[in-house]
Design a protein around this motif. Structure first.
Motif, PDB file in Angstrom:
ATOM      1  N   THR A  55       0.895  -1.294  -0.156  1.00 14.39           N
ATOM      2  CA  THR A  55       0.091   0.017  -0.055  1.00 14.39           C
ATOM      3  C   THR A  55       0.872   1.440  -0.139  1.00 14.39           C
ATOM      4  O   THR A  55       2.126   1.039   0.206  1.00 14.39           O
ATOM      5  CB  THR A  55      -0.916  -0.196   1.247  1.00 14.39           C
ATOM      6  N   ALA A  56       0.247   2.489  -0.230  1.00  9.63           N
ATOM      7  CA  ALA A  56       0.890   3.735  -0.355  1.00  9.63           C
ATOM      8  C   ALA A  56       0.227   4.909  -0.396  1.00  9.63           C
ATOM      9  O   ALA A  56      -1.045   4.800  -0.322  1.00  9.63           O
ATOM     10  CB  ALA A  56       1.913   3.637  -1.683  1.00  9.63           C
ATOM     11  N   ASP A  57       0.768   6.023  -0.117  1.00 10.88           N
ATOM     12  CA  ASP A  57       0.190   7.074  -0.335  1.00 10.88           C
ATOM     13  C   ASP A  57      -1.111   7.568   0.442  1.00 10.88           C
ATOM     14  O   ASP A  57      -2.291   7.595   0.029  1.00 10.88           O
ATOM     15  CB  ASP A  57      -0.014   7.456  -1.671  1.00 10.88           C
ATOM     16  N   TRP A  58      -0.942   7.078   2.078  1.00 10.15           N
ATOM     17  CA  TRP A  58      -2.037   7.261   2.738  1.00 10.15           C
ATOM     18  C   TRP A  58      -2.523   8.816   3.031  1.00 10.15           C
ATOM     19  O   TRP A  58      -3.651   9.033   3.150  1.00 10.15           O
ATOM     20  CB  TRP A  58      -1.820   6.610   3.900  1.00 10.15           C
ATOM     21  N   HIS A  59      -1.446   9.565   3.183  1.00  5.62           N
ATOM     22  CA  HIS A  59      -1.468  10.916   3.256  1.00  5.62           C
ATOM     23  C   HIS A  59      -2.683  11.481   4.415  1.00  5.62           C
ATOM     24  O   HIS A  59      -3.505  12.264   4.410  1.00  5.62           O
ATOM     25  CB  HIS A  59      -2.474  11.666   1.872  1.00  5.62           C
ATOM     26  N   ALA A 104       4.698   2.337   0.924  1.00  8.95           N
ATOM     27  CA  ALA A 104       5.703   3.167  -0.081  1.00  8.95           C
ATOM     28  C   ALA A 104       5.484   4.454   0.184  1.00  8.95           C
ATOM     29  O   ALA A 104       5.327   5.299  -1.029  1.00  8.95           O
ATOM     30  CB  ALA A 104       5.406   2.470  -1.423  1.00  8.95           C
ATOM     31  N   GLY A 105       5.591   5.234   1.168  1.00 11.65           N
ATOM     32  CA  GLY A 105       5.750   6.651   1.254  1.00 11.65           C
ATOM     33  C   GLY A 105       4.324   7.439   1.542  1.00 11.65           C
ATOM     34  O   GLY A 105       3.442   6.950   0.966  1.00 11.65           O
ATOM     35  N   VAL A 143      11.350  -1.017  -1.797  1.00  8.70           N
ATOM     36  CA  VAL A 143      10.117  -0.225  -1.457  1.00  8.70           C
ATOM     37  C   VAL A 143      10.787   0.955  -1.738  1.00  8.70           C
ATOM     38  O   VAL A 143      11.743   1.677  -1.004  1.00  8.70           O
ATOM     39  CB  VAL A 143       9.728  -0.569  -0.017  1.00  8.70           C
ATOM     40  N   THR A 144      10.047   2.023  -2.697  1.00  8.07           N
ATOM     41  CA  THR A 144      10.485   3.258  -2.867  1.00  8.07           C
ATOM     42  C   THR A 144       9.499   4.244  -3.221  1.00  8.07           C
ATOM     43  O   THR A 144       8.268   3.907  -3.411  1.00  8.07           O
ATOM     44  CB  THR A 144      11.684   3.217  -4.013  1.00  8.07           C
ATOM     45  N   HIS A 145       9.733   5.396  -3.117  1.00  9.35           N
ATOM     46  CA  HIS A 145       8.863   6.639  -3.330  1.00  9.35           C
ATOM     47  C   HIS A 145       9.428   7.523  -4.448  1.00  9.35           C
ATOM     48  O   HIS A 145      10.364   8.372  -4.165  1.00  9.35           O
ATOM     49  CB  HIS A 145       8.417   7.458  -2.064  1.00  9.35           C
ATOM     50  N   CYS A 146       9.038   7.582  -5.866  1.00  7.42           N
ATOM     51  CA  CYS A 146       9.363   8.300  -6.798  1.00  7.42           C
ATOM     52  C   CYS A 146       8.647   8.261  -7.908  1.00  7.42           C
ATOM     53  O   CYS A 146       7.432   7.541  -7.809  1.00  7.42           O
ATOM     54  CB  CYS A 146      10.878   7.850  -7.281  1.00  7.42           C
ATOM     55  N   ALA A 174       7.934  -1.925  -4.837  1.00  5.71           N
ATOM     56  CA  ALA A 174       6.655  -1.326  -4.020  1.00  5.71           C
ATOM     57  C   ALA A 174       6.833  -0.013  -4.361  1.00  5.71           C
ATOM     58  O   ALA A 174       7.418   0.702  -3.591  1.00  5.71           O
ATOM     59  CB  ALA A 174       6.514  -1.834  -3.093  1.00  5.71           C
ATOM     60  N   LEU A 175       6.012   0.445  -5.316  1.00  3.92           N
ATOM     61  CA  LEU A 175       6.132   2.081  -5.694  1.00  3.92           C
ATOM     62  C   LEU A 175       5.274   2.718  -5.016  1.00  3.92           C
ATOM     63  O   LEU A 175       3.957   2.565  -4.647  1.00  3.92           O
ATOM     64  CB  LEU A 175       6.214   2.342  -7.089  1.00  3.92           C
ATOM     65  N   GLY A 176       5.495   4.191  -4.559  1.00  2.00           N
ATOM     66  CA  GLY A 176       4.563   5.201  -3.915  1.00  2.00           C
ATOM     67  C   GLY A 176       4.885   6.441  -4.722  1.00  2.00           C
ATOM     68  O   GLY A 176       5.964   6.593  -5.340  1.00  2.00           O
ATOM     69  N   HIS A 177       4.032   7.574  -4.827  1.00  3.13           N
ATOM     70  CA  HIS A 177       3.979   8.736  -5.173  1.00  3.13           C
ATOM     71  C   HIS A 177       2.783   8.826  -6.233  1.00  3.13           C
ATOM     72  O   HIS A 177       2.057   9.952  -5.925  1.00  3.13           O
ATOM     73  CB  HIS A 177       5.329   8.939  -5.898  1.00  3.13           C
ATOM     74  N   LEU A 178       2.439   8.124  -7.051  1.00  2.00           N
ATOM     75  CA  LEU A 178       1.286   8.203  -8.013  1.00  2.00           C
ATOM     76  C   LEU A 178       0.119   7.800  -7.377  1.00  2.00           C
ATOM     77  O   LEU A 178       0.149   6.566  -6.874  1.00  2.00           O
ATOM     78  CB  LEU A 178       1.636   7.850  -9.344  1.00  2.00           C
TER      79      LEU A 178
END
Length: 379
Positions: free
Chosen positions: A7-11, A48-49, A175-178, A212-216
């Motif tokens: 999962t990612a981008d919970w904000h 992921a960020g 696991v990264t954020h870009c 595992a990507l985050g950001h978009l």
């Protein structure tokens, strides 16, 4: 066979058109995601960020994340997380070494990627490499003075990952954020750079069984990995997106993924049509979804928000094609003269009533307008 949840981008702490989404986020974290983790019993959870929406999040958002960490620890399932561009890496680095020993990895520095976190699973070791969001300056600092020629995100990621030697006897994931090259960007993302300098080439991810990507915020594939996307819709631009969490299965050198869909308590939707049609639909099917109404009427509509909101309490915005087209005026000379202060306040007031209410100001309206203006001047 190894299983992971990505999962990612919970904000956490985000607002939509000024409306706090913390209750929606609390529902996702505590009532949807944690029960999923308990049922699935994955070998690890990957986050992921962009855990928080801003570097100094509201107390309620911090409390929610703290509750999540404690409940996940009770399940004895490791968390492998990185910070995103919305997070404060320095604040989230507090106690990171201690947390790591308890199975909570919260990577905040570029050099963290050189120290993988290894999880012993029933099917062998799982090596998790963590690369938080970092700009070229942070990468240069981590790599040393001999890397002064790093000026783009792609150069930064290539240089940092060049020092990674994936373990031959383990499953290796990143696991990264870009911003991966070719990714589809939505309105709620905040790219740190413009043009191609912010993009990271997909070849960076080739050495890993999964990235595992985050950001978009839109779920999508990217090379050997994918973006999980945000679990909730954070802008009306995302109204058409399907949200979810990614289940990853690693078995015999093969990686398969499946998106587990999330059906939120309250959806984010855009309504479009003539006002009378929208009002009739609202009366027939009231909704507490977060809504934005696009009126296609080519004439003024009297108090559309006030008339729709009894049926749509979470109507957050409205637009009018009639107003966007200039309110039916033949040209924009009036607006140009208004900007140049050649139009009196009474004329502006009269034009406002005509465009919004479709009426001319009465003498009583004008008197009241003058009283309000005088009161404003005293303030």
């Amino acid at each position: 066979m190894m299983e992971l949840l990505h999962t990612a981008d919970w904000h956490l702490g985000k607002a939509l058109y000024g409306r706090s989404l913390l209750e929606e986020q609390r529902w996702f974290v505590l009532e949807w995601f944690l029960p999923l983790v308990e049922r699935e019993q994955p070998d690890a959870v990957l986050l992921a960020g962009d855990i928080f929406d801003r570097q100094v999040p509201p107390v309620e958002a911090v409390t929610l994340f703290d509750t999540f960490l404690n409940r996940l620890a009770q399940l004895q399932i490791p968390l492998v997380a990185v910070t995103g561009n919305h997070d404060s890496a320095r604040r989230l680095s507090l106690g990171s070494a201690l947390l790591r020993r308890q199975g909570v990895v919260l990577a905040t520095k570029p050099e963290d990627v050189w120290s993988p976190y290894t999880i012993e699973t029933k099917d062998g070791p799982l090596c998790c490499y963590t690369l938080p969001y970092c700009d070229p300056a942070a990468a240069r600092e981590a790599l040393g003075a001999e890397n002064d020629d790093i000026h783009t995100m792609d150069e930064a990621f290539h240089a940092l990952l060049a020092r990674v030697q994936p373990a031959p006897d383990a499953a290796n994931i990143l696991v990264t954020h870009c911003f991966a090259a070719g990714g589809e960007v939505g309105a709620s993302e905040s790219p740190a750079f413009v043009g191609g300098s912010s993009q990271v080439g997909l070849d960076c991810f080739a050495p890993f069984a999964y990235t595992a990507l985050g950001h978009l915020h839109g779920a999508q594939k990217a090379g050997s990995g994918r973006y999980a996307g945000s679990p909730l819709k954070y802008s009306f631009d995302e109204a058409g997106q399907k949200k979810g969490v990614v289940r990853i299965t690693l078995e015999n050198g093969n990686t398969t993924t499946e998106v587990i869909p999330i059906v939120p308590q309250h959806d984010v939707r855009v309504l479009r049509g003539e006002f009378d049609t929208l009002l009739a639909e609202a009366k027939n099917s009231p909704s507490e979804d977060f809504l934005f109404a696009q009126l296609t009427d080519m004439h003024p509509v009297y108090q559309p928000v006030d008339r729709l909101r009894p049926y749509y309490p979470n109507l957050l915005g409205i637009s009018s094609e009639w107003l966007l087209s200039g309110g039916g005026q033949e040209d924009d000379s009036f607006r140009r003269e208004m900007r140049q202060r050649r139009v009196s306040e009474d004329e502006i007031f009269a034009a406002f009533l005509q465009q919004v209410c479709g009426t001319e100001p009465t003498e009583q309206d004008t008197v009241l307008f003058h009283e309000v203006m005088k009161e404003e001047e005293r303030v």
